[in-house]
Scaffold this motif. Sequence first.
Motif, PDB file in Angstrom:
ATOM      1  N   GLU A 206       0.862  -1.179   0.000  1.00  0.00           N
ATOM      2  CA  GLU A 206       0.000   0.000   0.000  1.00  0.00           C
ATOM      3  C   GLU A 206       0.898   1.228   0.000  1.00  0.00           C
ATOM      4  OE1 GLU A 206      -2.107   0.841   3.635  1.00  0.00           O
ATOM      5  OE2 GLU A 206      -3.497   2.203   2.644  1.00  0.00           O
ATOM      6  N   ILE A 207       0.650   2.121  -0.948  1.00  0.00           N
ATOM      7  CA  ILE A 207       1.448   3.356  -1.008  1.00  0.00           C
ATOM      8  C   ILE A 207       0.514   4.545  -0.785  1.00  0.00           C
ATOM      9  CG2 ILE A 207       3.038   4.744  -2.377  1.00  0.00           C
ATOM     10  CD1 ILE A 207       3.617   2.263  -4.089  1.00  0.00           C
ATOM     11  N   TYR A 208       0.737   5.254   0.312  1.00  0.00           N
ATOM     12  CA  TYR A 208      -0.040   6.479   0.524  1.00  0.00           C
ATOM     13  C   TYR A 208       0.366   7.486  -0.547  1.00  0.00           C
ATOM     14  CZ  TYR A 208      -1.699   5.086   5.214  1.00  0.00           C
ATOM     15  OH  TYR A 208      -2.315   4.474   6.270  1.00  0.00           O
ATOM     16  N   GLN A 209      -0.622   7.943  -1.289  1.00  0.00           N
ATOM     17  CA  GLN A 209      -0.309   8.797  -2.429  1.00  0.00           C
ATOM     18  C   GLN A 209      -1.180  10.041  -2.382  1.00  0.00           C
ATOM     19  OE1 GLN A 209      -2.547   8.022  -5.749  1.00  0.00           O
ATOM     20  NE2 GLN A 209      -1.975  10.092  -6.377  1.00  0.00           N
ATOM     21  N   ASN A 210      -0.560  11.158  -2.490  1.00  0.00           N
ATOM     22  CA  ASN A 210      -1.318  12.407  -2.393  1.00  0.00           C
ATOM     23  C   ASN A 210      -1.977  12.756  -3.721  1.00  0.00           C
ATOM     24  OD1 ASN A 210      -2.249  14.641  -0.928  1.00  0.00           O
ATOM     25  ND2 ASN A 210      -0.757  15.954  -1.993  1.00  0.00           N
ATOM     26  N   CYS A 211      -3.305  12.991  -3.661  1.00  0.00           N
ATOM     27  CA  CYS A 211      -4.020  13.546  -4.810  1.00  0.00           C
ATOM     28  C   CYS A 211      -4.226  15.015  -4.498  1.00  0.00           C
ATOM     29  CB  CYS A 211      -5.367  12.834  -4.991  1.00  0.00           C
ATOM     30  SG  CYS A 211      -6.428  13.678  -6.191  1.00  0.00           S
ATOM     31  N   ASN A 212      -3.372  15.860  -5.075  1.00  0.00           N
ATOM     32  CA  ASN A 212      -3.400  17.263  -4.682  1.00  0.00           C
ATOM     33  C   ASN A 212      -4.599  18.006  -5.249  1.00  0.00           C
ATOM     34  OD1 ASN A 212      -1.821  16.667  -7.056  1.00  0.00           O
ATOM     35  ND2 ASN A 212      -1.501  18.872  -7.235  1.00  0.00           N
ATOM     36  N   ILE A 213      -5.334  17.359  -6.147  1.00  0.00           N
ATOM     37  CA  ILE A 213      -6.494  18.026  -6.720  1.00  0.00           C
ATOM     38  C   ILE A 213      -7.758  17.763  -5.905  1.00  0.00           C
ATOM     39  CG2 ILE A 213      -7.958  18.235  -8.787  1.00  0.00           C
ATOM     40  CD1 ILE A 213      -5.136  19.365  -9.183  1.00  0.00           C
ATOM     41  N   PHE A 214      -8.003  16.529  -5.569  1.00  0.00           N
ATOM     42  CA  PHE A 214      -9.283  16.191  -4.917  1.00  0.00           C
ATOM     43  C   PHE A 214      -9.179  15.820  -3.438  1.00  0.00           C
ATOM     44  CE2 PHE A 214     -10.047  15.297  -9.454  1.00  0.00           C
ATOM     45  CZ  PHE A 214     -11.028  16.246  -9.670  1.00  0.00           C
ATOM     46  N   ASN A 215      -7.968  15.571  -2.964  1.00  0.00           N
ATOM     47  CA  ASN A 215      -7.861  15.170  -1.551  1.00  0.00           C
ATOM     48  C   ASN A 215      -6.493  15.589  -1.023  1.00  0.00           C
ATOM     49  OD1 ASN A 215      -8.911  14.029   0.757  1.00  0.00           O
ATOM     50  ND2 ASN A 215      -8.225  11.945   0.275  1.00  0.00           N
ATOM     51  N   ASP A 216      -6.172  16.853  -1.246  1.00  0.00           N
ATOM     52  CA  ASP A 216      -4.818  17.319  -0.951  1.00  0.00           C
ATOM     53  C   ASP A 216      -4.510  17.172   0.538  1.00  0.00           C
ATOM     54  OD1 ASP A 216      -2.344  18.254  -1.572  1.00  0.00           O
ATOM     55  OD2 ASP A 216      -2.910  20.385  -1.639  1.00  0.00           O
ATOM     56  N   ASN A 217      -3.260  16.847   0.802  1.00  0.00           N
ATOM     57  CA  ASN A 217      -2.755  16.758   2.170  1.00  0.00           C
ATOM     58  C   ASN A 217      -3.405  15.664   3.007  1.00  0.00           C
ATOM     59  OD1 ASN A 217      -0.976  18.841   1.661  1.00  0.00           O
ATOM     60  ND2 ASN A 217      -2.487  20.410   2.235  1.00  0.00           N
ATOM     61  N   ALA A 218      -3.926  14.647   2.339  1.00  0.00           N
ATOM     62  CA  ALA A 218      -4.562  13.552   3.087  1.00  0.00           C
ATOM     63  C   ALA A 218      -3.565  12.905   4.045  1.00  0.00           C
ATOM     64  CB  ALA A 218      -5.117  12.508   2.128  1.00  0.00           C
ATOM     65  N   PHE A 219      -2.289  12.940   3.671  1.00  0.00           N
ATOM     66  CA  PHE A 219      -1.293  12.266   4.501  1.00  0.00           C
ATOM     67  C   PHE A 219      -0.314  13.282   5.099  1.00  0.00           C
ATOM     68  CE2 PHE A 219      -2.710   9.533   1.029  1.00  0.00           C
ATOM     69  CZ  PHE A 219      -3.353   8.552   1.775  1.00  0.00           C
ATOM     70  N   GLU A 220      -0.781  14.514   5.195  1.00  0.00           N
ATOM     71  CA  GLU A 220       0.114  15.585   5.613  1.00  0.00           C
ATOM     72  C   GLU A 220       0.727  15.311   6.988  1.00  0.00           C
ATOM     73  OE1 GLU A 220       1.266  17.522   3.546  1.00  0.00           O
ATOM     74  OE2 GLU A 220       2.502  18.689   4.937  1.00  0.00           O
ATOM     75  N   ALA A 221      -0.080  14.692   7.852  1.00  0.00           N
ATOM     76  CA  ALA A 221       0.430  14.450   9.206  1.00  0.00           C
ATOM     77  C   ALA A 221       1.664  13.562   9.196  1.00  0.00           C
ATOM     78  CB  ALA A 221      -0.667  13.820  10.060  1.00  0.00           C
ATOM     79  N   LEU A 222       1.772  12.736   8.128  1.00  0.00           N
ATOM     80  CA  LEU A 222       2.935  11.852   8.041  1.00  0.00           C
ATOM     81  C   LEU A 222       4.117  12.523   7.362  1.00  0.00           C
ATOM     82  CD1 LEU A 222       1.075   8.622   6.915  1.00  0.00           C
ATOM     83  CD2 LEU A 222       2.246   8.961   9.085  1.00  0.00           C
ATOM     84  N   LYS A 223       3.862  13.716   6.812  1.00  0.00           N
ATOM     85  CA  LYS A 223       4.921  14.396   6.066  1.00  0.00           C
ATOM     86  C   LYS A 223       5.426  15.643   6.803  1.00  0.00           C
ATOM     87  CE  LYS A 223       2.942  12.774   1.731  1.00  0.00           C
ATOM     88  NZ  LYS A 223       2.458  13.060   0.391  1.00  0.00           N
ATOM     89  N   ASP A 224       4.556  16.285   7.541  1.00  0.00           N
ATOM     90  CA  ASP A 224       4.894  17.533   8.225  1.00  0.00           C
ATOM     91  C   ASP A 224       5.933  17.249   9.319  1.00  0.00           C
ATOM     92  OD1 ASP A 224       5.008  19.815   9.704  1.00  0.00           O
ATOM     93  OD2 ASP A 224       2.822  20.061   9.889  1.00  0.00           O
ATOM     94  N   PRO A 225       7.103  17.915   9.226  1.00  0.00           N
ATOM     95  CA  PRO A 225       8.151  17.655  10.229  1.00  0.00           C
ATOM     96  C   PRO A 225       7.658  17.865  11.665  1.00  0.00           C
ATOM     97  CG  PRO A 225       8.972  19.053   8.449  1.00  0.00           C
ATOM     98  CD  PRO A 225       7.502  18.901   8.217  1.00  0.00           C
ATOM     99  N   ALA A 226       6.646  18.673  11.830  1.00  0.00           N
ATOM    100  CA  ALA A 226       6.159  18.950  13.178  1.00  0.00           C
ATOM    101  C   ALA A 226       5.427  17.744  13.775  1.00  0.00           C
ATOM    102  CB  ALA A 226       5.218  20.165  13.159  1.00  0.00           C
ATOM    103  N   THR A 227       4.865  16.908  12.942  1.00  0.00           N
ATOM    104  CA  THR A 227       4.052  15.799  13.477  1.00  0.00           C
ATOM    105  C   THR A 227       4.575  14.422  13.111  1.00  0.00           C
ATOM    106  OG1 THR A 227       2.687  15.988  11.487  1.00  0.00           O
ATOM    107  CG2 THR A 227       1.849  17.068  13.483  1.00  0.00           C
TER     108      THR A 227
END
Lengths: 619, 358
Positions: free
Chosen positions: B218-239
């Motif tokens: 399973e690869i978490y993949q960002n759809c920046n058009i329809f569901n942007d930042n769905a996985f932001e919590a896993l990417k944001d250095p703060a979290t």
Amino acid sequence: MTKQVQQLDRVIIRFAGDSGDGMQLTGDRFTAETAQFGNDLSTLPNFPAEIRAPAGTLPGVSSFQLHFADHDILTPGDAPNVLVAMNPAALKANLSDLPRGADIIANTDEFTKRNLTKVGYDGNPLEDDSLAEWRLHAVPLTSLTVKALEGFDVSKKDAERAKNMFALGLLSWLYNRPTEGTLAFLEAKFAKKPEIAKANIAAFQAGWNYGETTESFSVSYEVKPARLKAGVYRNISGNLALAYGLVAASVQAKLPLFLGSYPITPASDILHELSRHKRFGVRTFQAEDEIAGVGAALGASFGGSLGVTTTSGPGVALKAETVGLAVATELPLVIVDVQRAGPSTGMPTKTEQTDLLMAMFGRNGESPVPVLAPATPADCFHMAVEAARIALKYRTPVMLLSDGYLANGSEPWRIPEVDELPDISVEFATEPNGEDGTTYLPFQRDPDTLARPWAVPGTAGLEHRIGGIEKADGSGNISYDPDNHDRMVHLRQAKIDGIDVPDLAVDDPDGDARVLVLGWGSTYGSIAAGVRRARAAGHKVAQAHLRHLNPLPANTGEVLRAYDKVLLPEINLGQLAMLLRARFLVDVISYNRVRGLPFKAEELAGVISDVIGDVIESD
Amino acid sequence: MTEIHNGNGGLNGKGLALVPRSEAKQTLKDFKSDQEVRWCPGCGDYAILAAVQSFLPELGLKRENIVFVSGIGCSSRFPYYLNTYGIHSIHGRAPAIATGLAASRPDLSVWVITGDGDSLSIGGNHLIHALRRNVNLNILLFNNRIYGLTKGQYSPTSEVGKITKSTPMGSLDKPFNPISLALGSEASFVARTIDSDRKHLQGVLREATAHRGASLVEIYQNCNIFNDNAFEALKDPATRDDITVKLEHGQPIVFGTGDNEKAVRLSPTGGVEVVRRADIADSEILIHDAHNPDPSVAFALSRLDDPAFEHVPIGIFRSVDRPAYDQLLNEQVDTAIAAKGPGSLAGLLHSGDTWQIN
Ligand code: SF4
């Protein structure tokens, strides 16, 4: 006492009993004895879809009809001369098909008050006069069998179950059948239970001896072997012939066979049969559903196998999208549809020709697919090879329309020599075909066949991507160009229209018939038998039978226009008639009955003489 | 010409042992096709494509023996962009088509590219059966938790209450957890990674390709058009460091930083639980065992992500050895041939009762 032996030229026997009475097995054995003896024959099994419907009920009746003769015959016969009725339900369900004067052999042991009431008999028909117009042989089959097996080491239940072998023995005596085959069969079938084997053999012999000694049967009958074309013969059902045809196609194509299939009545036997032939490199895959069955077959085709899927109408409905993908990707694929009565679940064990238009058109977009239909059970072999030939040569999915009657019916088949079979091998692409000498154009077509090259994975330098999106002519790259799409739609159609198909042969003995009877698929036997009867009654009638339905033979229009009237019997509401009228503007006369059963020869002879009568009247 | 044998000898190889190797050294360029890539700018698919293209040369396989099979959806355009063999098929059916290909051609490296709608909705049946059969496939499931190609309806991995064009008042159905589903489907290799972490993604692919049988990634993949930042919590250095649970075989499962450092241990209710690292002894910390024949703990780990994004395990949940479907299928063919020799057509046609007419 030696009994009199009477000569007959043909006999129709129907074995009928409860689903649990082993009637299909009894019929199969009698058929094998008859084939061994050298008669021509044709069979029609008829059984409920339920595996074990409630015992003794009308829906639970299972029957097997066999027609055998000293000459070549075409159908399992209209009306039985002999009915073997193992219980009251079997008698009741079949009596209306029995002409006056026919023999009824009834198992009196089962005609109990309870069993009679179950099927709505007030009294016992074996004891009142209601069967006076038939020749009734009341035989306590069960108790005679149990008595014959006293002293054998089998339970009462097993002894009772052997009553079908008693009946088979009796019928084998009555028609002077050879018995070695059945004895050997029983030995082999119960090899692991020798006591049961012995008991069944004893029951069979007791039945034979009973015939010889009882006064209930004063004569036995003989039907001389038929004079058929010289050769080695075997009896074969349509499903078996189709499975063998697919194996033969794989051998003749030099490609491994991959079958993706999901169990469905009446096609499952093809899956069962092919799963036994791994020595031929056959890989059978029982998929999670119909869609996966055809998907896996298409995937295997992409990899260079002969991909096949087998199913019935409901399965074809589910496979439609994948067949469309095969049309778009132009990969070989054989789709076998063993048609059954519909719509929806319909009557799974009953036959019909109602999937023709679905096979032709049941997909989105312009999605032409070749359609073939075998004419007889044995013809399923040859048409399976033909379906594979077309699929491989033209890189296209091919629909092969068998049906429930062909699937389960059987006939003697002259086994072809392997070198009589066509070579259907193909060459994979191995070299770039682009002008620059390095590019591979997966949709650059052969100018003669319009087939595209088939490059299988593992071939260096020909890496390419295909799919369901419209492709540019030649390069195969994704293309939304309007003119390209128009060109591709026409090219795909032209490829199918250009498939080499033999001319339609017409049987018109004097060449002056004014009425043509046309048919397709499994109605061949009934139509030919009806035509024979009409001719015997002095009518002039021509017959032609289509085995290629798309594309049609090139001379089809010419043949249709050569007659004043064209009669087209179909077990549907006129599907081929609709196609022919649209295509050739010929006012085909449809004759349609959709009872889940084949046409009767007499019925068609009547329709033929009516049409001829109309032609003469309108002169 | 490619030889396709009817029988395939014993297949005891592992991973890609049956796939012919390239003699020439390969580079990323060898795997790029001439087709223009047509995803939306910024789409996570670009990162995954680049990661796969740069990973493939490492395998050293003959390019012509690699096949990418996809269904329908944004991610399913993937095969067009790789200079290998490929089929862009129909919605949901890629695992079925790939099954026929892989089962009949053990000499191929077959990849399935699919999305959350493609594999978990319309094609759910094929996915679970391909996993249970252990067909020799690498299945990359691009999970963006939305339908992209049809312009933004909720998907079977969208969170409950998702407001989309088709659910203006919020979606009602509970989403699938693809890892739990795969584990429940008897999968022999199950992993999760993320589009933005190329190193991790390629590490998982390395293990997946070494595995013979079905691997589900399973690869978490960002759809920046329809569901942007769905996985932001896993990417944001703060979290990210506080919620990402990196699973490594043989290692204690700990994550988080500083005072927030956490550990996973078996819970008294039969699952696993997250506790403060400082509160438990080292011996209590769960050691990740991806090779455990019993999938219960792997399943429990997959549930750590419920409620979503409180802590998200990534890495290889399960990797166990089990014969692949093609191997078993071909062994049956070989056994049949070994027992009675290759089939003879004349013999077949004459089997059973025959009679001669002169
Ligand atoms: S719609 Fe979303 S998933 Fe599809 S290409 Fe655009 S960004 Fe990527």
